[in-house]
Write an enzyme that holds these catalytic residues in place. Structure first.
Site, PDB file in Angstrom:
ATOM      1  N   LYS A 130     -62.210  -5.705  23.796  1.00 44.56           N
ATOM      2  CA  LYS A 130     -60.956  -5.588  23.042  1.00 44.56           C
ATOM      3  C   LYS A 130     -59.897  -5.055  23.990  1.00 44.56           C
ATOM      4  O   LYS A 130     -60.217  -4.338  24.939  1.00 44.56           O
ATOM      5  CB  LYS A 130     -61.111  -4.610  21.872  1.00 44.56           C
ATOM      6  CG  LYS A 130     -60.095  -4.829  20.771  1.00 44.56           C
ATOM      7  CD  LYS A 130     -60.515  -5.959  19.880  1.00 44.56           C
ATOM      8  CE  LYS A 130     -59.471  -6.307  18.848  1.00 44.56           C
ATOM      9  NZ  LYS A 130     -60.063  -7.201  17.820  1.00 44.56           N
ATOM     10  N   ASP A 170     -54.835 -10.319  17.717  1.00 45.79           N
ATOM     11  CA  ASP A 170     -55.250  -9.306  16.737  1.00 45.79           C
ATOM     12  C   ASP A 170     -53.933  -8.793  16.145  1.00 45.79           C
ATOM     13  O   ASP A 170     -52.917  -9.508  16.208  1.00 45.79           O
ATOM     14  CB  ASP A 170     -56.074  -8.192  17.416  1.00 45.79           C
ATOM     15  CG  ASP A 170     -56.796  -7.295  16.405  1.00 45.79           C
ATOM     16  OD1 ASP A 170     -57.850  -7.694  15.901  1.00 45.79           O
ATOM     17  OD2 ASP A 170     -56.288  -6.191  16.107  1.00 45.79           O
TER      18      ASP A 170
HETATM   19  P1  NDP Z   1     -51.229  -9.177  11.806  1.00 41.06           P
HETATM   20  O1  NDP Z   1     -50.480  -8.419  12.830  1.00 41.06           O
HETATM   21  O2  NDP Z   1     -50.993 -10.621  11.641  1.00 41.06           O
HETATM   22  O3  NDP Z   1     -51.039  -8.493  10.385  1.00 41.06           O
HETATM   23  C1  NDP Z   1     -51.372  -7.165  10.186  1.00 41.06           C
HETATM   24  C2  NDP Z   1     -51.001  -6.781   8.768  1.00 41.06           C
HETATM   25  O4  NDP Z   1     -51.572  -5.512   8.475  1.00 41.06           O
HETATM   26  C3  NDP Z   1     -49.512  -6.632   8.581  1.00 41.06           C
HETATM   27  O5  NDP Z   1     -49.181  -6.946   7.264  1.00 41.06           O
HETATM   28  C4  NDP Z   1     -49.299  -5.158   8.880  1.00 41.06           C
HETATM   29  O6  NDP Z   1     -48.158  -4.609   8.257  1.00 41.06           O
HETATM   30  C5  NDP Z   1     -50.542  -4.556   8.277  1.00 41.06           C
HETATM   31  N1  NDP Z   1     -50.852  -3.315   9.000  1.00 41.06           N
HETATM   32  C6  NDP Z   1     -51.086  -3.194  10.329  1.00 41.06           C
HETATM   33  N2  NDP Z   1     -51.295  -1.919  10.645  1.00 41.06           N
HETATM   34  C7  NDP Z   1     -51.171  -1.239   9.506  1.00 41.06           C
HETATM   35  C8  NDP Z   1     -51.274   0.119   9.194  1.00 41.06           C
HETATM   36  N3  NDP Z   1     -51.554   1.048  10.147  1.00 41.06           N
HETATM   37  N4  NDP Z   1     -51.117   0.480   7.886  1.00 41.06           N
HETATM   38  C9  NDP Z   1     -50.860  -0.453   6.942  1.00 41.06           C
HETATM   39  N5  NDP Z   1     -50.738  -1.758   7.185  1.00 41.06           N
HETATM   40  C10 NDP Z   1     -50.890  -2.146   8.455  1.00 41.06           C
HETATM   41  O7  NDP Z   1     -52.771  -8.881  12.132  1.00 41.06           O
HETATM   42  P2  NDP Z   1     -54.065  -9.713  11.667  1.00 41.06           P
HETATM   43  O8  NDP Z   1     -53.870 -10.270  10.310  1.00 41.06           O
HETATM   44  O9  NDP Z   1     -54.469 -10.578  12.778  1.00 41.06           O
HETATM   45  O10 NDP Z   1     -55.160  -8.529  11.600  1.00 41.06           O
HETATM   46  C11 NDP Z   1     -55.443  -7.810  10.402  1.00 41.06           C
HETATM   47  C12 NDP Z   1     -56.816  -7.183  10.515  1.00 41.06           C
HETATM   48  O11 NDP Z   1     -57.802  -8.203  10.719  1.00 41.06           O
HETATM   49  C13 NDP Z   1     -57.005  -6.214  11.690  1.00 41.06           C
HETATM   50  O12 NDP Z   1     -57.926  -5.201  11.299  1.00 41.06           O
HETATM   51  C14 NDP Z   1     -57.653  -7.086  12.756  1.00 41.06           C
HETATM   52  O13 NDP Z   1     -58.373  -6.312  13.691  1.00 41.06           O
HETATM   53  C15 NDP Z   1     -58.567  -7.937  11.891  1.00 41.06           C
HETATM   54  N6  NDP Z   1     -59.016  -9.211  12.458  1.00 41.06           N
HETATM   55  C16 NDP Z   1     -58.152 -10.129  12.933  1.00 41.06           C
HETATM   56  C17 NDP Z   1     -58.626 -11.342  13.413  1.00 41.06           C
HETATM   57  C18 NDP Z   1     -57.709 -12.434  13.868  1.00 41.06           C
HETATM   58  O14 NDP Z   1     -58.217 -13.496  14.209  1.00 41.06           O
HETATM   59  N7  NDP Z   1     -56.406 -12.257  13.887  1.00 41.06           N
HETATM   60  C19 NDP Z   1     -60.061 -11.634  13.481  1.00 41.06           C
HETATM   61  C20 NDP Z   1     -60.890 -10.618  12.879  1.00 41.06           C
HETATM   62  C21 NDP Z   1     -60.367  -9.441  12.416  1.00 41.06           C
HETATM   63  P3  NDP Z   1     -46.892  -4.123   9.159  1.00 41.06           P
HETATM   64  O15 NDP Z   1     -46.117  -5.364   9.424  1.00 41.06           O
HETATM   65  O16 NDP Z   1     -46.197  -3.143   8.289  1.00 41.06           O
HETATM   66  O17 NDP Z   1     -47.457  -3.493  10.406  1.00 41.06           O
HETATM   67  O1  2IT Z   2     -61.368  -8.847  15.669  1.00 37.92           O
HETATM   68  C1  2IT Z   2     -61.520 -10.034  16.020  1.00 37.92           C
HETATM   69  O2  2IT Z   2     -62.596 -10.626  15.876  1.00 37.92           O
HETATM   70  C2  2IT Z   2     -60.370 -10.735  16.579  1.00 37.92           C
HETATM   71  N1  2IT Z   2     -59.275 -10.157  16.641  1.00 37.92           N
HETATM   72  C3  2IT Z   2     -60.512 -12.133  17.091  1.00 37.92           C
HETATM   73  C4  2IT Z   2     -61.069 -12.139  18.486  1.00 37.92           C
HETATM   74  C5  2IT Z   2     -61.124 -13.477  19.165  1.00 37.92           C
HETATM   75  O3  2IT Z   2     -61.503 -13.468  20.336  1.00 37.92           O
HETATM   76  O4  2IT Z   2     -60.812 -14.513  18.560  1.00 37.92           O
END
Ligand code: NDP
Ligand code: 2IT
Length: 451
Positions: A130, A170
């Protein structure tokens, strides 16, 4: 739990905490895995003799670097960049990059640790890593984000490569950021390789990678629901977050017949009692991805919606909850509210969104509860499929990728059943995912000797 296991966990955790002071998210993630796998260690003494647990919590490499950049007014900023290369036993390091003000070493290590087991569960050959920075793209112009990404990649490029380490997105890192980082990587290395995933569709990206985490979480939830003869049809779903994962979880849940009523960001949540439609989700995607606005603006566009500033959505009555924002966003109070509201299935889209106390509440009430490392693995799995397509210089159709994604999520569910089914028939998905992921990585580490 045997006396041996109890003692082993206590002494392991006290050493880990002393050696990694203040890294509370990392401690939390390790303790959860350790509590699941310690009984296996008793059953497989060679894993104990090989000190697999002691090795698996020590990153193979941690890179911390300075990221200097200049804003549009000419002011200089210095951020801190990270890449935690946790484990390469089963494949090149693989895992996302997070840009958010809260990023620190503890958060990077917990995410890299989780990623190691998640990637093992996907069935694909990917190690765990990460990275990220305490830089927040929110409120920054495209030019500022580009300068930041270029500075970040100028250092990171030394440490990554298609067979070494393959980053992706992420929190705070989507298609725009991947584009700027990929451009700089290619320029500095003078080679076109699939070193980042989540690339644009015209330049090496896989179809369905943007959708994959949210869709995969819904496929996993479908498999969980099926164990109780249930489906998404007619269920009320509460989702947190409004980013990549939340958007596509909402779209898929709705297409599977559910009524999705909430989304949130760090300022508050919206509650649309009528449920989202295709048109409303398209609006959210435009609002968040093109306009880069706030979720409260949804309530101005659709005035029947309520907006709750400063609150999380877990008090809303629902059947299924999908936390898709960030770590530790469901605490014990939230968990009690969900249980009291009739929620019977919690599928994590985010990484470690539920505190240990809240997990205990879900499990004691026998909810269907899946940890992120199982149910959000569709994202990284599709990244793995993007790597394959880049290597063979081909692009698969959306149908082909979706077929793989379905199969992988179903295989992960099977692994959870195999290792997590308890005597009374309850499926402990935490135990199942941790044991299955751990045994695969541990076996590879033993085979490869003391490295
Ligand atoms: P984005 O940046 O696209 O969206 C994040 C969302 O979560 C936003 O709405 C943001 O709101 C909110 N958020 C972030 N931090 C906080 C916080 N501290 N408190 C409250 N709300 C918060 O990220 P993703 O959708 O990609 O990721 C969301 C989750 O999914 C994370 O935990 C990530 O690690 C996990 N994930 C992502 C993957 C991917 O492929 N993208 C794969 C697997 C897991 P704001 O705009 O206010 O910050
Ligand atoms: O938490 C996760 O699995 C991710 N943010 C996606 C990682 C990736 O390599 O696609």
């Amino acid at each position: 739990m045997s006396k041996f296991t109890e003692k082993y966990i206590a002494s392991f955790m006290s050493e880990l905490e002393a050696k990694n002071p203040g890294e509370k998210e990392f401690h939390q993630a390790v303790r959860e895995v350790l509590e699941s796998v310690a009984p296996c260690l008793e059953a497989y003494p060679h894993l104990l003799d090989n000190k697999i647990m002691e090795r698996i919590v020590e990153p193979e490499r941690v890179i911390i670097f300075r990221v200097p950049w200049m804003d549009d007014e000419g002011e200089i900023h210095i951020n801190r960049g990270f890449r935690v290369q946790m484990n390469s036993a089963i494949g090149p390091y693989k895992g996302g990059i997070r840009f958010h003000a809260s990023v620190n070493l503890s958060i990077m290590k917990f995410l890299a640790f989780e990623q190691t087991f998640k990637n093992a569960l996907t069935t694909l050959p990917m190690g765990g890593a990460k990275g990220g920075s305490d830089f927040s793209p929110r409120g920054r112009s495209d030019a500022e984000v580009m300068r930041f990404c270029q500075s970040f990649m100028t250092e990171l490029q030394r440490h990554i490569g298609p067979d070494t380490d393959v980053p992706a997105g992420d929190i705070g890192v989507g298609g725009r950021e991947i584009g700027y980082m990929f451009g700089q990587y290619k320029r500095l290395r003078d080679e076109w390789t699939g070193t980042l995933t989540g690339k644009g569709q015209n330049w090496g990206g896989s179809l369905l990678r943007p959708e994959a985490t949210g869709y995969g979480a819904c496929y996993f939830a479908q498999a969980m629901l099926a164990t109780r003869g249930e489906t998404f049809e007619g269920k009320t779903v509460v989702i947190s977050g409004a980013g990549n994962v939340a958007q596509y979880a909402a779209q898929k849940a709705m297409r599977l017949g559910a009524k999705v009523v909430t989304m949130s960001d760090s300022d508050g949540y919206i509650y649309d009692a009528d449920g989202f439609t295709e048109e409303k989700i398209d609006y959210i995607m435009w609002l968040k991805n093109a306009k880069r606005g706030r979720i409260r603006e949804y309530a101005q566009k659709y005035p029947q919606t309520q907006y709750f500033a400063g609150e999380r959505p877990w008090g809303v009555k629902c059947d299924i909850a999908m936390p898709c924002a960030t770590q530790n966003e469901i605490d014990a109070d939230d968990a009690r509210k969900l249980v009291e509201g009739g929620c019977f299935c919690v599928t994590e889209g985010a990484n470690m969104p539920t505190t240990p106390e809240a997990i205990a509440i879900f499990q004691s009430h026998k909810l269907l509860y899946s940890p992120g490392k199982a149910s959000n693995a569709g994202g990284v799995a599709t990244s793995g499929l993007e790597m394959t397509q880049n290597s063979i210089r081909q692009k698969w159709t959306a149908e082909e990728v979706d077929r793989y994604l379905h199969r992988i999520m179903s295989d992960i569910h099977d692994a959870c059943i195999k290792y997590g089914t308890e005597e009374d028939g309850y499926i402990n998905y935490v135990k199942g995912a941790n044991v299955a992921g751990f045994l695969k990585v541990a076996g590879a580490m033993v085979d490869q000797g003391l490295v």
